[in-house]
Design a protein around this motif. Structure first.
Motif, PDB file in Angstrom:
ATOM      1  N   GLU A   1       0.818  -1.205   0.000  1.00 50.27           N
ATOM      2  CA  GLU A   1       0.000   0.000   0.000  1.00 50.27           C
ATOM      3  C   GLU A   1       0.858   1.264   0.000  1.00 50.27           C
ATOM      4  OE1 GLU A   1      -2.950   0.017   3.007  1.00 50.27           O
ATOM      5  OE2 GLU A   1      -3.468  -2.067   2.647  1.00 50.27           O
ATOM      6  N   GLU A   2       0.322   2.303  -0.591  1.00 50.94           N
ATOM      7  CA  GLU A   2       1.042   3.566  -0.722  1.00 50.94           C
ATOM      8  C   GLU A   2       1.348   4.184   0.638  1.00 50.94           C
ATOM      9  OE1 GLU A   2       3.074   5.787  -3.239  1.00 50.94           O
ATOM     10  OE2 GLU A   2       1.803   4.137  -3.878  1.00 50.94           O
TER      11      GLU A   2
ATOM     12  N   HIS B   1       5.016   5.192   2.127  1.00 43.63           N
ATOM     13  CA  HIS B   1       5.264   6.559   2.596  1.00 43.63           C
ATOM     14  C   HIS B   1       5.872   6.529   3.997  1.00 43.63           C
ATOM     15  CE1 HIS B   1       4.742  10.847   3.143  1.00 43.63           C
ATOM     16  NE2 HIS B   1       4.119  10.591   4.279  1.00 43.63           N
ATOM     17  N   ASN B   2       5.307   5.719   4.883  1.00 49.97           N
ATOM     18  CA  ASN B   2       5.829   5.620   6.247  1.00 49.97           C
ATOM     19  C   ASN B   2       7.250   5.068   6.256  1.00 49.97           C
ATOM     20  OD1 ASN B   2       3.504   6.631   7.383  1.00 49.97           O
ATOM     21  ND2 ASN B   2       2.622   4.628   7.784  1.00 49.97           N
ATOM     22  N   VAL B   3       7.499   4.046   5.452  1.00 52.48           N
ATOM     23  CA  VAL B   3       8.837   3.458   5.408  1.00 52.48           C
ATOM     24  C   VAL B   3       9.856   4.481   4.914  1.00 52.48           C
ATOM     25  CG1 VAL B   3      10.255   1.715   4.254  1.00 52.48           C
ATOM     26  CG2 VAL B   3       8.037   1.089   5.188  1.00 52.48           C
TER      27      VAL B   3
ATOM     28  N   ILE C   1       9.433  -3.091  10.744  1.00 48.03           N
ATOM     29  CA  ILE C   1       8.172  -3.540  11.346  1.00 48.03           C
ATOM     30  C   ILE C   1       6.995  -3.161  10.458  1.00 48.03           C
ATOM     31  CG2 ILE C   1       6.582  -3.120  13.273  1.00 48.03           C
ATOM     32  CD1 ILE C   1       9.020  -2.976  15.092  1.00 48.03           C
ATOM     33  N   GLU C   2       7.031  -1.943   9.928  1.00 44.71           N
ATOM     34  CA  GLU C   2       5.949  -1.472   9.053  1.00 44.71           C
ATOM     35  C   GLU C   2       5.826  -2.358   7.807  1.00 44.71           C
ATOM     36  OE1 GLU C   2       2.986   1.496   8.075  1.00 44.71           O
ATOM     37  OE2 GLU C   2       4.249   1.438   9.854  1.00 44.71           O
ATOM     38  N   LEU C   3       6.972  -2.663   7.189  1.00 43.18           N
ATOM     39  CA  LEU C   3       6.957  -3.520   6.002  1.00 43.18           C
ATOM     40  C   LEU C   3       6.473  -4.932   6.330  1.00 43.18           C
ATOM     41  CD1 LEU C   3      10.205  -2.580   4.073  1.00 43.18           C
ATOM     42  CD2 LEU C   3       7.859  -2.384   3.272  1.00 43.18           C
TER      43      LEU C   3
END
Length: 87
Positions: A3-4, A8-10, A47-49
């Motif tokens: 997801e976009e 963006h967060n990464v 963690i986000e990924l």
């Protein structure tokens, strides 16, 4: 596709980590603290990924085995609908 918002967060987390490493070069007294912060930001990016990929894997395993078929346009069987009509 990831997801976009996750991408963006990464990118943001890794940019902050990069800034921390750059600041560590110019602040020798705070170097260890800044490098620790950079490591923490990189960990957040991972963690986000991982959470996004885990969520996608879960969605794929919970997907129905058979593809969804749109039956709104199917014609009724001749013997079912017209069985009692005479020609």
């Amino acid at each position: 596709m990831i997801e976009e918002a996750t991408l963006h967060n990464v990118r943001r987390y890794r940019a902050i980590a990069s800034l921390c490493r750059q600041a560590a070069l110019f602040r020798p007294l705070q170097k260890s603290s800044l490098l620790k912060q950079a490591e923490d930001w990189e960990h957040l990016a991972l963690i986000e990924l991982e959470s996004c990929l885990d969520q996608r894997e879960e969605e794929e395993t919970n997907a129905p085995a058979e593809p969804m078929v749109d039956t709104r346009w199917w014609l009724p069987r001749r013997e079912g609908l017209f069985a009692n009509l005479e020609a």
